[in-house]
Design a protein around this motif. Structure first.
Motif, PDB file in Angstrom:
ATOM      1  N   ASP A  90      28.468  33.420  43.957  1.00  0.00           N
ATOM      2  CA  ASP A  90      27.662  32.642  44.896  1.00  0.00           C
ATOM      3  C   ASP A  90      26.203  32.699  44.474  1.00  0.00           C
ATOM      4  OD1 ASP A  90      26.421  31.444  46.954  1.00  0.00           O
ATOM      5  OD2 ASP A  90      27.245  32.736  48.524  1.00  0.00           O
ATOM      6  N   GLN A  91      25.713  31.606  43.907  1.00  0.00           N
ATOM      7  CA  GLN A  91      24.380  31.666  43.318  1.00  0.00           C
ATOM      8  C   GLN A  91      23.262  31.427  44.325  1.00  0.00           C
ATOM      9  OE1 GLN A  91      24.543  29.292  39.735  1.00  0.00           O
ATOM     10  NE2 GLN A  91      26.419  30.387  39.243  1.00  0.00           N
ATOM     11  N   THR A  92      23.634  31.211  45.596  1.00  0.00           N
ATOM     12  CA  THR A  92      22.575  31.089  46.590  1.00  0.00           C
ATOM     13  C   THR A  92      22.032  32.452  46.991  1.00  0.00           C
ATOM     14  OG1 THR A  92      24.266  31.132  48.283  1.00  0.00           O
ATOM     15  CG2 THR A  92      23.526  28.962  47.540  1.00  0.00           C
ATOM     16  N   LEU A  93      22.780  33.492  46.696  1.00  0.00           N
ATOM     17  CA  LEU A  93      22.323  34.833  47.060  1.00  0.00           C
ATOM     18  C   LEU A  93      21.508  35.423  45.915  1.00  0.00           C
ATOM     19  CD1 LEU A  93      25.640  36.203  48.545  1.00  0.00           C
ATOM     20  CD2 LEU A  93      23.617  35.487  49.800  1.00  0.00           C
ATOM     21  N   SER A  94      20.540  36.253  46.265  1.00  0.00           N
ATOM     22  CA  SER A  94      19.747  36.882  45.215  1.00  0.00           C
ATOM     23  C   SER A  94      20.537  38.048  44.626  1.00  0.00           C
ATOM     24  CB  SER A  94      18.433  37.394  45.798  1.00  0.00           C
ATOM     25  OG  SER A  94      18.701  38.505  46.613  1.00  0.00           O
ATOM     26  N   ASN A  95      20.095  38.498  43.464  1.00  0.00           N
ATOM     27  CA  ASN A  95      20.768  39.600  42.792  1.00  0.00           C
ATOM     28  C   ASN A  95      20.784  40.847  43.667  1.00  0.00           C
ATOM     29  OD1 ASN A  95      21.476  38.234  40.560  1.00  0.00           O
ATOM     30  ND2 ASN A  95      19.694  38.850  39.358  1.00  0.00           N
TER      31      ASN A  95
ATOM     32  N   ALA B  82      28.209  38.416  34.312  1.00  0.00           N
ATOM     33  CA  ALA B  82      27.073  37.547  33.994  1.00  0.00           C
ATOM     34  C   ALA B  82      27.483  36.081  34.091  1.00  0.00           C
ATOM     35  CB  ALA B  82      26.555  37.880  32.599  1.00  0.00           C
ATOM     36  N   VAL B  83      28.643  35.776  33.550  1.00  0.00           N
ATOM     37  CA  VAL B  83      29.100  34.384  33.604  1.00  0.00           C
ATOM     38  C   VAL B  83      29.339  33.969  35.044  1.00  0.00           C
ATOM     39  CG1 VAL B  83      31.011  32.861  33.006  1.00  0.00           C
ATOM     40  CG2 VAL B  83      30.066  34.405  31.295  1.00  0.00           C
ATOM     41  N   GLN B  84      29.957  34.870  35.810  1.00  0.00           N
ATOM     42  CA  GLN B  84      30.244  34.547  37.197  1.00  0.00           C
ATOM     43  C   GLN B  84      28.964  34.351  37.996  1.00  0.00           C
ATOM     44  OE1 GLN B  84      33.126  34.002  38.467  1.00  0.00           O
ATOM     45  NE2 GLN B  84      32.819  34.102  40.663  1.00  0.00           N
ATOM     46  N   ARG B  85      27.923  35.118  37.653  1.00  0.00           N
ATOM     47  CA  ARG B  85      26.637  34.949  38.320  1.00  0.00           C
ATOM     48  C   ARG B  85      25.952  33.669  37.865  1.00  0.00           C
ATOM     49  NH1 ARG B  85      25.038  36.111  42.794  1.00  0.00           N
ATOM     50  NH2 ARG B  85      22.849  36.154  42.294  1.00  0.00           N
ATOM     51  N   GLY B  86      26.541  33.004  36.879  1.00  0.00           N
ATOM     52  CA  GLY B  86      25.959  31.761  36.414  1.00  0.00           C
ATOM     53  C   GLY B  86      24.766  31.961  35.500  1.00  0.00           C
ATOM     54  N   ALA B  87      24.683  33.126  34.874  1.00  0.00           N
ATOM     55  CA  ALA B  87      23.578  33.358  33.951  1.00  0.00           C
ATOM     56  C   ALA B  87      23.676  32.365  32.796  1.00  0.00           C
ATOM     57  CB  ALA B  87      23.631  34.789  33.425  1.00  0.00           C
TER      58      ALA B  87
ATOM     59  N   HIS C  13      25.597  44.019  48.922  1.00  0.00           N
ATOM     60  CA  HIS C  13      26.946  43.730  49.406  1.00  0.00           C
ATOM     61  C   HIS C  13      27.972  44.571  48.681  1.00  0.00           C
ATOM     62  CE1 HIS C  13      26.890  40.596  52.357  1.00  0.00           C
ATOM     63  NE2 HIS C  13      25.936  39.958  51.710  1.00  0.00           N
ATOM     64  N   LEU C  14      27.865  44.597  47.351  1.00  0.00           N
ATOM     65  CA  LEU C  14      28.858  45.320  46.567  1.00  0.00           C
ATOM     66  C   LEU C  14      28.812  46.808  46.876  1.00  0.00           C
ATOM     67  CD1 LEU C  14      28.690  43.573  43.100  1.00  0.00           C
ATOM     68  CD2 LEU C  14      30.278  43.230  44.974  1.00  0.00           C
ATOM     69  N   LEU C  15      27.578  47.325  46.991  1.00  0.00           N
ATOM     70  CA  LEU C  15      27.450  48.753  47.256  1.00  0.00           C
ATOM     71  C   LEU C  15      28.050  49.107  48.606  1.00  0.00           C
ATOM     72  CD1 LEU C  15      23.999  49.949  45.939  1.00  0.00           C
ATOM     73  CD2 LEU C  15      26.297  50.646  45.258  1.00  0.00           C
ATOM     74  N   ALA C  16      27.761  48.278  49.612  1.00  0.00           N
ATOM     75  CA  ALA C  16      28.290  48.554  50.947  1.00  0.00           C
ATOM     76  C   ALA C  16      29.807  48.590  50.911  1.00  0.00           C
ATOM     77  CB  ALA C  16      27.813  47.477  51.917  1.00  0.00           C
TER      78      ALA C  16
END
Lengths: 671, 817
Positions: free
Chosen positions: A174-179, B685-690, A185-188
């Motif tokens: 989901d590229q609308t979310l920031s890194n 990385a690919v999934q993040r769309g980098a 999210h993943l850590l939680a």
């Protein structure tokens, strides 16, 4: 309950602790032997409170089924259907009315699924809100409880983890979310679904070990060090014995492997027979065996080859790794010896004997080099209980080993001990530890035999950390193999789907009232049918979608897939692994899988009525069919009621009428 | 220019024009920036495509800010060109986007320079020849030593001899491997007379080199196969070279291919199947062309071969199956193909990958049964009808008394496959298992303890006394079966059977034939009328216990150690018609009756096939490890924990020790971990769309696709062993090890290229790659030099001794050489 240590192959301690808690609250003092099915409970057993918890869990499963379907975004009708089906399923009723753990397991399985669904529905609009956190953590807790009750719970845990992983993968995409947001999210999720269950699981064991601090019937399986950490039993003997083995020490040597039975190195006056049954010859020297009972013949004395004394010097000279020692049998004062003669039952290995000098050019070869296997963890000195040692023969470099074979009648069916020459790799059957130990004081044979001397030194029980005890207990639990004997009511997984088997739980001592684990056959059959229909439909839709023909709107397609993944997937992960298991299986192992299958049933029904019935007429016809089918299921449930509750005595003819399948084993009294 | 070379590479790999589903090589877009640059033929053959011409600084700016060595681009352009069937669906649609036009334009503009193409091909062939030569040299070096039987040669050599002698035998593996060994021996003039009794026996004048040479030949081919497979998967010469070197210099592979074993043959077929599958994948853009058909059917042939040697071949079938299913799934999702075309694809695969292998596999069995037509050690495993086929067996053209009479000595065989003869011996049931009486079991081997005497239930007189007339046994008679060796009667009573608790126990009871009424059985022929005589072999009989009314049967369960792992015999109270409780009389000795020649019903071929599979499965399940015995555990294998002793123990013996080259194996282990790490980083990385630069994307495709195939192979050939209950050996890991070595080659080449790409200076980048690959190659070669005595054999003191050739090399205490 009585704080006695026990070991159960079927599951971790949480479930038993829950039952015990119920009993404790009800005032049960633990003085009842659970040894015979059908025995009357005496008055001091609070049956009601012991059975309360499973019944409660079973009852709560019904509204949870409703909730799950509702959270899957199906209609109230479907949700109601699922709950009603759970309600009239006879097998679930029987199982939850008795003091058994399946219903609790099912409860936690459903709770895990439900809270995960709630959590993922929160995800869309309110991430990181309190309710989001609550449901996420509850998922982890429920999973760990399920695993803690029976190892079967692992399957559901893996399923939830799998679904969570797929959702997390979409989240990454989901590229609308920031890194940073994605990372949070993943850590939680990692904390709630991985860390919390592990901690909870360890906690169960911690409580288990703290509560069960007295020795009990399963002591023998565990290592000496573990046993020494329990009150009573071995600890009473070993308490206060000297720690470091010295020259002149009197010891008993226990084999670490403990299979087929735990035993101690032993010798006795009898010699090997000259000629074995198969014609091979022996040295005719004194037998050395491994004996599974405590015996005065298990005592050995560690002797320095260079000296003739059998007493401990003052100060004691400890034995170290790599030292060469002789082992003298306490009662016969003969030396432990091995030579190039084939062992009685394992001709590839050397015979081990206590040397008798027949003066026939067969010299004594009684020097052994001591190797402490776990010397990294303990120091170089040979310690009681803690050190695991190997005895390597100096002349032939054979290693003292328990072969596991039972000697025939001339060896009193004791276990064979051999010198293993071929493969010097590490194996637990070659490793021994000192269990009982005292410093020898008397030089004379007679005095030594009556000697009982125990100088006080340190207390060993604190030497074993919780983690060490946990890992040992866990390992033994997973590896302890219950005998694969066939039980009268055991069955194979294939019998379960078609309900070809049942289990008789109880029969009234005088009348023919009886309780059986017997499912509602209409529900079982239609649930299996629903699974097949779901699989076929899913496959069909997948193929069509691949060719860009979308029969379902996107959101109902996603709902259909998620419901299938949880319900059909839950059935599959709880059922299919049993095909690969070698232990004795019973019908009740199928119940968790069945629960998920029942949840799938209304899903398929609603799908058929929503998407496959095209006209209004068809739809109402279908609804009428469903109602008819449900009343049929209800009727069956009602008919089987006497066998579920065991409250009515039935005549033989009535019982025979209830025996719908030949393979059902319904007990009919012959009068 | 760069792109021209890259397309060159593509052109060599893909001679025909890719069709619509082809990928969109980004490099071509670059090509349009500077068309018409001259080709530079490059002649560094080790670094392959790495060598790069100096590029003017200005142009490097165009080339993604000059950060990548263009050579890399060239190397991966090929990989990009690899048909990207792996990601059809949306990706394919993306690939089909606006690029197509430019691509076509570019293609028509440029023609690859013939010189460079020739050079490429030459380098590739030269390297292939070198690798093959090296592999053959190492495998055939000192092949004749030791001149005695090593380890399992005693089994497989013996079975090869059986084929030459045409003697029937039984083994738990399918027949193809042993047939090939036998064939090799036959062609090389071995006459099948050597006995192959036990390891260590000298061959003396017998010609064993043919068989060893055949295995070594197949074993040597593994290396070029690995080279070609990796080349096809990664399009990179250094990667292929590295993989080939790892396998060439692995002492374990070397040892395993030098002896008469099934493993070199099995690995040959596995690798050949893998290679032809990969080749066929790269033909996917030209479906139904001649090479496509060729590679597809070759895959099928090799699958049949792998399965025909050992059942481990099933794993490579799974891999090919997975590949095929995903392939079909993507074809199905390609909307430009009509359903008819998809149907054609499906049919072609069913034909070549299911029908063809099955036919070949069945054919090997047909040959097996045709060649082995003499009676031998494996007879007892099979049914009476089967044995009648074998000349020399006492049932072949059997001549026995036809009707059963009192006093006859008989053997009784269960009709279900692989159960065996009714058997008893002088051992008692142990304490706690029913009554402590003599055991009755079923046993597969022919043995004196299988003989029983039929007696009348009420008299104990000897019916063979010549003064009595012959009295035949009739359907419905009450009889007693006395065990010939121990004179105990077949007996049953209301005790539960040892394993099947619902049945009654069957024992041997009584002294010298005197027992009690529990020894009486009613003999019945299935589907016959009362009073008929009972025919040997033909009649299907049941024994019904008179007192309890139960039927004698075998549950087919294996008794524990006290029962010598024979099968349980019970008396079942459930009178169901199953083969378990039906028996026939096989041997029949009665001197008072004339022998009559009988022709037994010949079983049909499918029956034989099914029966031999049942027997094999039962045999495989029977290979259970015993408690207190050292067994190799699957987790030992990848860490090279413990080897296998092929020959020799003491310091004066010629010792050969099967152990992987630890440098290679530990590198493989490290590579798997690294692969998982780098693979998941790239996937995330690919999934993040980098947005990855073209080079990195090309490399990551190699890593994910090619490496993924190899990782799947490793997983499939390794993890199922954790679930197996049978006894396991170290050499079971070697097929997985082949895949893991190939993965290592792909991984390190890709990682080094990525490293090189991230360096700014071009010469440094090139240096990093060359040095990295070279050091890996030399490192493995040196470690091979150190450890080669393990494979080629060593004499002298053991490794603890400083004078030993292996002194100081015993890195783990568990290695015993």
């Amino acid at each position: 309950m009585k704080r006695i240590f026990f070991l159960d192959g079927s599951g971790p301690p949480f479930g038993h602790m829950l039952l015990a808690l119920g009993g404790y609250l009800g005032g049960f003092d633990g003085n009842f032997l659970w040894n015979r099915i059908g025995a009357e409970y005496s008055s001091n057993v609070p049956v009601w409170s012991l059975r309360l918890l499973p019944a409660l869990a079973g009852a709560l499963s019904v509204p949870m089924a409703y909730q799950i379907l509702w959270e899957l975004r199906f209609s109230h009708c479907a949700a109601m259907g699922a709950a009603l089906l759970m309600l009239i399923e006879n097998a679930l009723i029987t199982q939850s009315r008795l003091m058994l753990l399946e219903s609790v397991l099912i409860f936690f399985n459903l709770l895990a699924v439900l809270s995960y669904l709630k959590f993922s529905n929160c995800q869309k609009h309110r991430p990181f809100s309190p309710s989001w956190w609550f449901w996420l953590v509850l998922t982890g807790v429920a999973c760990s409880c399920a695993v803690g009750i029976k190892y079967m719970g692992v399957f559901t845990y893996l399923l939830v983890l799998g679904v969570a992983a797929v959702h997390a993968w979409h989240l990454i995409g989901d590229q609308t979310l920031s890194n940073v947001c994605v990372l949070c999210h993943l850590l939680a999720r990692a904390v709630a679904l991985l860390v919390i269950p592990v901690i909870m699981y360890l906690l169960f064991f911690y409580v288990h070990l703290v509560l069960l601090c007295r020795s009990g019937p399963h002591d023998q399986i565990m290592s000496s060090a573990f046993q020494a950490s329990l009150e009573g039993g071995l600890a009473r003997i070993t308490q206060g014995q000297p720690l470091e083995v010295a020259y002149g020490s009197q010891v008993t040597l226990r084999n670490v492997f403990g299979k087929p039975v735990p035993c101690w190195l032993h010798s006795h006056q009898n010699t090997y027979p000259m000629i074995y049954e198969n014609g091979r010859g022996s040295s005719h020297q004194q037998q050395v065996t491994c004996y599974p009972f405590k015996d005065v013949n298990n005592w050995w004395i560690v002797k320095d080859p260079g000296r003739h004394q059998l007493v401990v010097n003052d100060p004691p000279r400890p034995v170290r790794h790599g030292d060469v020692v002789q082992l003298v049998h306490g009662m016969t004062t003969r030396f432990l010896n091995t030579h190039d003669v084939a062992a009685p039952l394992s001709p590839h290995s050397q015979e081990v004997s206590c040397y008798v000098d027949y003066n026939i050019s067969m010299p004594a070869q009684n020097l052994w080099r001591l190797e402490i296997v776990n010397r990294e963890s303990s120091t170089d000195v040979w310690k009681t209980i803690l050190s695991e040692v190997r005895f390597v023969h100096v002349n032939t470099s054979a290693i003292l080993k328990l072969s596991g074979a039972h000697l025939p009648d001339w060896g009193f069916w004791q276990l064979e001990v051999v010198g293993e020459k071929l493969s010097p790799g590490y194996h637990e059957s070659m490793v021994w530890n000192v269990e009982e130990h005292r410093y020898g004081k008397s030089q004379e044979q007679k005095e030594r035999e009556v000697e009982l001397h125990s100088p006080t030194q340190m207390d060993l029980s604190r030497n074993l950390s919780f983690m060490a005890r946990f890992s040992e207990l866990q390992w033994r639990m997973l590896t302890v193999r219950s005998d694969d004997s066939e039980h009268k009511y055991s069955s194979t997984p294939l019998d379960w789907v078609t309900l070809d088997t049942n289990i008789a739980y109880w029969l009234h001592p005088t009348t023919s009232a009886q309780i059986h684990l017997l499912g509602n056959i209409v529900i079982w059959a239609s649930a299996s049918l629903a699974t097949v229909v779901y699989t076929l439909l899913l496959f069909w839709y997948l193929l069509r979608r691949r060719r860009n023909i979308c029969d379902l709107p996107e959101d109902s397609w996603l709902r259909w897939v998620l419901a299938g993944a949880l319900c059909a997937g839950g059935w599959a992960v709880n059922y299919l692994p049993f095909f690969m298991m070698e232990k004795t299986l019973f019908l009740y192992h199928y119940l968790p899988a069945l629960t998920f299958q029942i949840l799938l049933l209304p899903v398929v029904l609603q799908h058929v009525s929503d998407h496959l019935c095209r006209s209004q007429l068809q739809r109402s016809l279908f609804r009428a069919l469903v109602v008819a089918w449900y009343s049929c299921a209800w009727h069956v449930s009602n008919t089987l009621c006497p066998l579920t509750y065991g409250d009515k005595s039935l005549s033989p003819s009535e019982l025979r009428a209830l025996r719908w399948k030949d393979s059902w084993d319904i007990l009919i009294r012959k009068h | 220019m760069l792109c021209a070379t890259s397309r060159l590479l593509a052109a060599t790999a893909l001679p025909a024009q890719p069709r619509g589903r082809g990928p969109a090589p980004r490099c071509r877009r670059r090509e349009l920036h500077f068309p018409g640059h001259p080709e530079l033929p490059l002649c560094d053959f080790l670094t392959g495509q790495l060598v790069r011409p100096s590029v003017p600084a200005g142009r490097r700016a165009i080339l993604r800010r000059g950060r990548m060595p263009p050579a890399v681009g060239r190397g991966l352009a090929g990989s990009e060109l690899r048909p990207r069937r792996g990601c059809c669906g949306p990706q394919a649609a993306r690939a089909l986007g606006p690029d197509v036009a430019t691509e076509a334009a570019a293609r028509s503009l440029k023609r690859p320079a013939p010189g460079s193409r020739r050079f490429e091909a030459a380098a590739r062939w030269a390297l292939l020849a070198l690798v093959t030569l090296l592999s053959f040299a190492t495998r055939f070096h000192r092949l004749d030593e030791p001149p005695h039987i090593c380890w399992d040669e005693t089994h497989f050599g013996k079975m090869g001899s059986y084929y030459i002698n045409r003697t029937f035998f039984f083994d738990v593996h399918p027949p193809l491997g042993k047939m090939l060994i036998g064939l090799a021996g036959y062609l090389s003039g071995y006459d099948g007379t050597f006995l192959f009794q036990k390891p260590g026996d000298k061959y003396e004048h017998h010609n064993y080199m043919g068989m060893r040479g055949f295995c070594a030949f197949l074993g040597s081919l593994l290396v070029p196969f690995a080279y070609l497979t990796v080349l096809e998967l990664s399009r990179s010469l250094p990667a292929a070279l590295l993989s080939a070197a790892l396998l060439t210099f692995d002492t374990g592979c070397l040892t395993l291919s030098q002896y008469i074993l099934l493993d070199p043959i099995l690995m040959f077929f596995i690798m050949a199947a893998m290679l032809s599958m990969v080749k066929y994948n790269s033909c996917a853009d030209r479906p139904f062309s001649a090479p496509w058909w060729f590679w597809l059917s070759l895959t099928g042939v090799n699958l049949a071969g792998a399965l025909g040697v050992k059942f481990v071949g099933l794993f490579v079938i799974l891999q090919v199956g997975w590949n095929t299913v995903s392939d079909l799934w993507h074809l199905f999702g390609d909307l430009s193909l009509s359903l008819v075309t998809v149907g054609k694809h499906l049919t072609a695969r069913i034909l070549c990958l299911i029908v063809l292998p099955l036919a070949l596999y069945t054919a090997t069995y047909a040959v097996h049964f045709m060649v082995l037509n003499k009676s031998g050690p494996g007879d007892g495993f099979f049914s009476s009808a089967f044995q009648a086929r074998l000349s020399g067996n006492n049932l072949h053209n059997a001549s026995v008394p036809e009707h059963l009479a009192y006093g006859s000595v008989i053997t009784v065989k269960n009709l279900r496959m692989a159960i065996g003869y009714l058997h008893s011996h002088r051992h008692l049931y142990p304490e706690g298992v029913g009554a402590r009486q003599q055991q009755v079991t079923t046993y597969l081997h022919k043995d004196y303890n299988n003989l029983w005497i039929i007696k009348k239930h009420n008299t104990n007189s000897d019916p063979l006394d010549p003064s009595f007339p012959v009295e035949f046994v009739r359907h419905g008679d009450i009889i007693r079966l006395e065990h010939k060796e121990t004179s105990r009667n077949l007996h049953s009573h209301y005790h539960e059977a040892p394993l099947t608790r619902k049945h009654y126990q069957v024992t041997g009871y009584g002294i010298n034939g005197t027992g009690d009424s529990n020894d009486f059985w009613r003999i019945e022929v299935v589907n016959r009328k009362f009073g008929n005589r009972i025919k040997v072999l033909r009649s299907r009989i049941r024994f019904i216990h008179l007192v309890t009314g139960c039927v004698l049967g075998s549950s087919g369960k294996v008794l524990p150690k006290w029962g010598w792992e024979q099968l349980e015999v019970t008396c079942t109270p459930y009178l169901k018609e199953t083969l378990n409780s039906i028996w026939n009389v096989e041997d029949h000795i009665n001197p008072k009756l004339p022998n009559i020649s009988l022709d037994v019903l010949q079983p049909s071929f499918p029956e034989i096939l099914l029966e031999s599979h049942m027997v094999m499965i039962r045999g495989n399940n029977g290979l259970k490890p015993k408690d207190n015995e050292f067994t190799s555990k699957p987790w030992h294998w990848p860490i090279n924990y413990q080897g296998l002793r092929f020959s020799g123990i003491n310091d004066t013996d010629f010792r050969v020790y099967l152990l992987g080259n630890p440098v290679v194996w530990w590198l493989n282990l490290l590579s798997i971990a690294l692969y998982l790490l780098s693979g998941s980083i790239i996937a995330v990385a690919v999934q993040r769309g980098a947005h990855l630069p073209a080079e990195v994307e090309g490399l990551s495709q190699v890593l994910l696709r090619g490496g993924g195939q190899l990782l799947l192979g490793w997983t499939l050939h390794y993890f199922p062993f954790f679930l197996m209950g049978r006894i396991l050996y170290f050499h079971h890991y070697f097929p997985a090890m082949l895949f893991s070595s190939m993965l290592t080659g792909v991984l390190w080449d890709t990682l080094l290229r990525l490293c090189a790409w991230s360096l700014s200076s071009s010469s440094l980048a090139r240096g990093v790659h060359v040095v990295g690959i070279l050091s890996l190659l030399l490192g493995t070669a040196y470690s091979f030099y150190l450890f080669h005595p393990l494979a080629y054999g060593m004499v002298g003191p053991l490794a603890q001794d400083p004078r030993s050739p292996m002194a100081g090399l015993r890195w783990l205490e568990s290695w015993d050489f």
